[in-house]
Design a protein around this motif. Structure first.
Motif, PDB file in Angstrom:
ATOM      1  N   THR A 175     -12.581  -4.276   3.265  1.00 14.91           N
ATOM      2  CA  THR A 175     -14.389  -4.180   2.724  1.00 14.91           C
ATOM      3  C   THR A 175     -14.327  -3.874   1.425  1.00 14.91           C
ATOM      4  OG1 THR A 175     -15.043  -3.826   4.779  1.00 14.91           O
ATOM      5  CG2 THR A 175     -16.091  -3.263   3.364  1.00 14.91           C
ATOM      6  N   THR A 176     -14.735  -4.543   0.737  1.00 18.67           N
ATOM      7  CA  THR A 176     -14.597  -3.911  -0.991  1.00 18.67           C
ATOM      8  C   THR A 176     -16.134  -4.783  -1.532  1.00 18.67           C
ATOM      9  OG1 THR A 176     -13.317  -4.107  -2.975  1.00 18.67           O
ATOM     10  CG2 THR A 176     -13.484  -6.222  -1.880  1.00 18.67           C
ATOM     11  N   LEU A 177     -15.987  -4.231  -2.198  1.00 14.23           N
ATOM     12  CA  LEU A 177     -16.981  -4.288  -3.339  1.00 14.23           C
ATOM     13  C   LEU A 177     -17.855  -6.203  -3.827  1.00 14.23           C
ATOM     14  CD1 LEU A 177     -17.075  -1.516  -6.378  1.00 14.23           C
ATOM     15  CD2 LEU A 177     -18.559  -1.639  -4.064  1.00 14.23           C
ATOM     16  N   SER A 178     -18.583  -6.370  -3.325  1.00  6.79           N
ATOM     17  CA  SER A 178     -19.174  -7.408  -3.688  1.00  6.79           C
ATOM     18  C   SER A 178     -18.418  -8.121  -4.924  1.00  6.79           C
ATOM     19  CB  SER A 178     -20.771  -7.660  -3.702  1.00  6.79           C
ATOM     20  OG  SER A 178     -21.574  -8.763  -2.599  1.00  6.79           O
TER      21      SER A 178
ATOM     22  N   HIS B 159      -8.036   3.162   6.664  1.00  2.00           N
ATOM     23  CA  HIS B 159      -7.121   2.894   6.430  1.00  2.00           C
ATOM     24  C   HIS B 159      -7.714   2.087   4.184  1.00  2.00           C
ATOM     25  CE1 HIS B 159      -3.915   2.864   9.242  1.00  2.00           C
ATOM     26  NE2 HIS B 159      -4.631   1.532   9.192  1.00  2.00           N
ATOM     27  N   TYR B 160      -7.539   3.065   3.727  1.00  2.00           N
ATOM     28  CA  TYR B 160      -7.753   2.769   2.219  1.00  2.00           C
ATOM     29  C   TYR B 160      -7.073   2.638   1.186  1.00  2.00           C
ATOM     30  CZ  TYR B 160     -12.620   4.363   3.722  1.00  2.00           C
ATOM     31  OH  TYR B 160     -13.459   4.482   4.840  1.00  2.00           O
ATOM     32  N   PHE B 161      -7.063   1.325   0.227  1.00  2.00           N
ATOM     33  CA  PHE B 161      -5.982   1.506  -0.302  1.00  2.00           C
ATOM     34  C   PHE B 161      -6.764   0.586  -1.452  1.00  2.00           C
ATOM     35  CE2 PHE B 161      -5.781  -2.713   1.456  1.00  2.00           C
ATOM     36  CZ  PHE B 161      -5.528  -3.379   1.000  1.00  2.00           C
ATOM     37  N   LYS B 162      -5.743   0.776  -2.677  1.00  2.00           N
ATOM     38  CA  LYS B 162      -5.976  -0.274  -4.139  1.00  2.00           C
ATOM     39  C   LYS B 162      -5.131  -0.846  -4.340  1.00  2.00           C
ATOM     40  CE  LYS B 162      -8.299   2.565  -8.245  1.00  2.00           C
ATOM     41  NZ  LYS B 162      -7.241   3.903  -8.601  1.00  2.00           N
ATOM     42  N   TYR B 163      -5.897  -1.699  -4.866  1.00  2.00           N
ATOM     43  CA  TYR B 163      -5.200  -3.432  -4.767  1.00  2.00           C
ATOM     44  C   TYR B 163      -5.907  -3.906  -6.356  1.00  2.00           C
ATOM     45  CZ  TYR B 163      -3.925  -8.303  -4.758  1.00  2.00           C
ATOM     46  OH  TYR B 163      -3.247  -9.523  -5.491  1.00  2.00           O
ATOM     47  N   ARG B 164      -4.795  -4.240  -7.118  1.00  2.00           N
ATOM     48  CA  ARG B 164      -5.670  -4.448  -8.647  1.00  2.00           C
ATOM     49  C   ARG B 164      -6.396  -3.503  -8.707  1.00  2.00           C
ATOM     50  NH1 ARG B 164      -4.215 -10.481  -9.313  1.00  2.00           N
ATOM     51  NH2 ARG B 164      -2.171 -11.080  -8.080  1.00  2.00           N
TER      52      ARG B 164
ATOM     53  N   TRP C 249     -10.627  -0.768  -5.006  1.00  2.00           N
ATOM     54  CA  TRP C 249     -10.966   0.232  -3.492  1.00  2.00           C
ATOM     55  C   TRP C 249     -11.197  -0.687  -2.704  1.00  2.00           C
ATOM     56  CZ3 TRP C 249      -7.908   4.200  -2.123  1.00  2.00           C
ATOM     57  CH2 TRP C 249      -7.201   5.127  -3.222  1.00  2.00           C
ATOM     58  N   MET C 250     -10.331  -0.761  -1.488  1.00  2.00           N
ATOM     59  CA  MET C 250     -10.252  -1.280  -0.294  1.00  2.00           C
ATOM     60  C   MET C 250     -10.270  -0.483   0.980  1.00  2.00           C
ATOM     61  SD  MET C 250      -8.478  -4.488  -0.922  1.00  2.00           S
ATOM     62  CE  MET C 250      -9.768  -5.732  -1.966  1.00  2.00           C
TER      63      MET C 250
ATOM     64  N   ALA D 169       0.660  -1.346  -0.025  1.00  2.00           N
ATOM     65  CA  ALA D 169      -0.066   0.101  -0.206  1.00  2.00           C
ATOM     66  C   ALA D 169       1.119   1.374  -0.065  1.00  2.00           C
ATOM     67  CB  ALA D 169      -1.066  -0.092   1.199  1.00  2.00           C
ATOM     68  N   PRO D 170       0.636   2.034  -0.825  1.00  2.00           N
ATOM     69  CA  PRO D 170       1.516   3.365  -1.826  1.00  2.00           C
ATOM     70  C   PRO D 170       1.515   4.041   0.663  1.00  2.00           C
ATOM     71  CG  PRO D 170       0.358   3.259  -3.044  1.00  2.00           C
ATOM     72  CD  PRO D 170      -0.400   1.887  -1.958  1.00  2.00           C
ATOM     73  N   LYS D 171       2.514   4.628   0.490  1.00  2.00           N
ATOM     74  CA  LYS D 171       2.761   5.055   1.998  1.00  2.00           C
ATOM     75  C   LYS D 171       1.589   6.748   1.927  1.00  2.00           C
ATOM     76  CE  LYS D 171       5.583   2.370   3.654  1.00  2.00           C
ATOM     77  NZ  LYS D 171       5.656   1.459   2.430  1.00  2.00           N
ATOM     78  N   ARG D 172       1.476   6.897   0.923  1.00  2.00           N
ATOM     79  CA  ARG D 172       0.361   8.531   1.311  1.00  2.00           C
ATOM     80  C   ARG D 172      -0.972   8.343   1.495  1.00  2.00           C
ATOM     81  NH1 ARG D 172      -0.174   9.574  -3.876  1.00  2.00           N
ATOM     82  NH2 ARG D 172       2.114   8.811  -4.373  1.00  2.00           N
ATOM     83  N   GLN D 173      -1.797   6.399   0.997  1.00  2.00           N
ATOM     84  CA  GLN D 173      -2.758   5.760   1.178  1.00  2.00           C
ATOM     85  C   GLN D 173      -2.855   5.580   3.348  1.00  2.00           C
ATOM     86  OE1 GLN D 173      -3.581   2.819  -1.377  1.00  2.00           O
ATOM     87  NE2 GLN D 173      -3.256   4.050  -3.097  1.00  2.00           N
ATOM     88  N   VAL D 174      -2.353   5.541   3.762  1.00  2.00           N
ATOM     89  CA  VAL D 174      -2.020   5.197   5.402  1.00  2.00           C
ATOM     90  C   VAL D 174      -1.358   6.048   6.159  1.00  2.00           C
ATOM     91  CG1 VAL D 174      -1.167   3.137   6.618  1.00  2.00           C
ATOM     92  CG2 VAL D 174      -1.545   2.564   4.053  1.00  2.00           C
ATOM     93  N   ASN D 175      -1.974   6.427   6.580  1.00  2.00           N
ATOM     94  CA  ASN D 175      -1.691   7.585   7.574  1.00  2.00           C
ATOM     95  C   ASN D 175      -1.333   6.973   8.781  1.00  2.00           C
ATOM     96  OD1 ASN D 175      -1.880   9.896   5.990  1.00  2.00           O
ATOM     97  ND2 ASN D 175      -3.710   9.898   5.630  1.00  2.00           N
ATOM     98  N   HIS D 176      -2.182   6.129   9.522  1.00  2.00           N
ATOM     99  CA  HIS D 176      -1.659   5.749  11.131  1.00  2.00           C
ATOM    100  C   HIS D 176      -0.829   4.519  11.147  1.00  2.00           C
ATOM    101  CE1 HIS D 176      -2.667   5.888  15.375  1.00  2.00           C
ATOM    102  NE2 HIS D 176      -2.075   4.802  14.571  1.00  2.00           N
ATOM    103  N   LEU D 177       0.546   4.596  11.448  1.00  2.00           N
ATOM    104  CA  LEU D 177       1.028   4.084  11.218  1.00  2.00           C
ATOM    105  C   LEU D 177       2.258   3.482  12.629  1.00  2.00           C
ATOM    106  CD1 LEU D 177       3.952   5.197   7.864  1.00  2.00           C
ATOM    107  CD2 LEU D 177       2.195   3.550   8.122  1.00  2.00           C
ATOM    108  N   ALA D 178       1.942   1.803  12.277  1.00  2.00           N
ATOM    109  CA  ALA D 178       3.083   1.006  13.430  1.00  2.00           C
ATOM    110  C   ALA D 178       4.116   0.795  13.318  1.00  2.00           C
ATOM    111  CB  ALA D 178       1.547   0.500  14.163  1.00  2.00           C
TER     112      ALA D 178
END
Ligand code: ADP
Length: 438
Positions: A167-170, A133-138, A141-142, A98-107
């Motif tokens: 969670t993503t679209l069915s 968090h939201y990110f895009k895979y293939r 959006w998830m 997941a590109p770092k920009r898409q995730v703001n809260h990191l551990a």
């Protein structure tokens, strides 16, 4: 007053109606009363409010039901509890993909790498922290929710219970499988051809640092016949569960390697694990806060395909007797150790290695057959080892013999021999000339 009067009128009118079984507006008085009520601005406002309120709550309920139906129809969720193997795989995968920009809260997940020369390098892996968090895979959006349950604990690990919900679209549900496969492959690839070292972390085993490159068996030079004896014994033991089972014998085998420091005990176990494609679980019995219960739990829950290694087995108890008042922290008892060793019963084979520099200090009960089935002495370098080690560094038989002559009869550890050859790297003649400096 007028207001009060009309209100009393209304109440009495209502009383009248309630007394009547079937309220009807057929009489002119009643019709007058009804129009009175409805025309009363306060009363009709009240009705209006109730109606609007009811409509709103109906609407709200409707939308909630609607949204949940829509969610059910359109969205699909995948839940990964922290207990599941995929949990860490997914987090690692996400930190890479997941590109770092898409995730703001990191551990942060810190891993340690110890090099052969003892130096340590540290790597910080940034994984998505608790939250949404939201990110895009293939191109899909998830949404990923990492939730920590403050109250629930994972009883096997003692860590807070966590779940990841994706969670993503069915219509994209198939992508979950691909994602998990990818995450698993990535994690396993990291371990391929490597040996994972586990150390105890509370009551569970956790990988210690990055998986290490497998050490080749012939890189550890033991005296004639020892390597073969141990390797053949372990190989004969592995995969022989049926034999043990039929005879009701616990399916485990214990080994003791003893001898002076630097004779290759740890290195050999690492190379053996590499040869068998096993991992190693290292436990230090002098560890702070180790109790009989924890020891028992750890020994009974060794990760599959692992060699259990109890290093410097003598230290735990000698230290205890010497420094009871000096803050010695380990709480295990000798009988606790024996019980844990004996109690290790499992369908999986259990290979336990004990090492010590001081075999004479060991209680005979600890190394009696059944607990320790094969004992091997790894001593200082013999002529056989010196020659073999020389030839591993330099391809010169005649010089190797000379070197053996010069070092004969001296107590030299294989570790210091290795140091000498590394120092005179590519200079075999000097290595021989300077043999006295060893
Ligand atoms: P021990 O566990 O007996 O104290 P180690 O396995 O930690 O010894 O060895 C220390 C170092 O010396 C390691 O870098 C190892 O490669 C080297 N060494 C020791 N003995 C041997 C041996 N027999 N063959 C090859 N290398 C050895």
């Amino acid at each position: 007053m007028a207001l009060l009067g009309s209100l009393t009128q209304q109440t009495s009118a209502m009383k009248d109606t309630s007394l009547n079984d079937t309220p009807s507006l057929d009489t002119p008085e009643k019709q007058g009363l009804f129009s009175n009520v409805t025309s009363n601005p306060l009363f009709s406002a009240g009705f209006g409010l109730i109606a609007v309120g009811a409509a709103l709550s109906l609407f709200k309920k409707g939308t909630t039901i609607g949204t949940s139906v829509l969610r059910r129809k359109l969205l699909v969720t995948l839940e990964i509890p922290s207990k599941d193997k995929s949990y860490l795989w997914f987090l690692q995968w996400m930190s890479h993909n997941a590109p770092k920009r898409q995730v703001n809260h990191l551990a942060v997940e810190t891993s340690f790498k110890q090099h052969d020369n003892g130096s340590v390098s540290t790597k910080f892996g940034l994984v998505p922290g608790p939250g949404t968090h939201y990110f895009k895979y293939r191109n899909i959006w998830m949404q990923v929710q990492r939730q920590r349950d403050g109250k629930m604990m994972d009883l096997t690990t003692g860590s807070p219970w966590e779940t990841i919900t994706i969670t993503t679209l069915s219509r994209d549900r198939e992508v979950f499988k691909q994602l998990l496969h990818e995450a698993q492959e990535m994690a396993l690839k990291k371990q391929e051809g490597k040996t994972v070292l586990y150390t105890s972390y509370g009551p569970e085993w956790r990988p210690f640092g990055m998986p290490r490159k497998r050490r080749l068996l012939d890189s550890v030079i033991l005296d004639k016949g020892i390597t073969d004896r141990i390797v053949n014994d372990v190989k004969a033991f592995i995969g022989n569960g049926k034999w043990y089972n039929e005879r009701g014998i616990p399916y485990r085998r214990g080994y003791l390697l003893y001898g002076p420091p630097g004779s290759g005990k740890s290195s050999f176990i690492q190379a053996l694990a590499g040869e068998l494609e096993y991992n190693i679980c290292i436990l230090n019995l002098s560890e702070r806060g180790l109790t009989d219960d924890r020891l028992n739990h750890l020994l009974s829950n060794v990760p599959e395909r692992s060699i259990m290694l109890l290093e410097d087995i003598d230290a735990a108890f000698t230290k205890r007797s010497q420094s009871d008042n000096q803050g010695y922290q380990s709480m295990i008892t000798f009988s606790g150790l024996l019980n844990s060793l004996d109690g290790v019963a499992s369908a999986e084979e259990r290979i336990i290695f004990l090492t010590t520099n001081h075999v004479e200090k060991l209680d005979p009960a600890l190394i009696r057959p059944g607990r320790v089935d094969l004992k091997e002495y790894l001593g200082n370098a013999t002529d056989y080892q010196i020659k073999k080690m020389f030839l591993r560094f330099y391809d010169d038989e005649a010089l190797a013999d000379k070197f053996v002559e010069k070092t004969r009869g001296r107590d030299i550890s294989t570790a210091s021999l290795q140091g000498h050859f590394v120092y005179y790297k590519d200079k075999p003649q000097e290595a021989v000339d300077q043999a006295d400096s060893l």
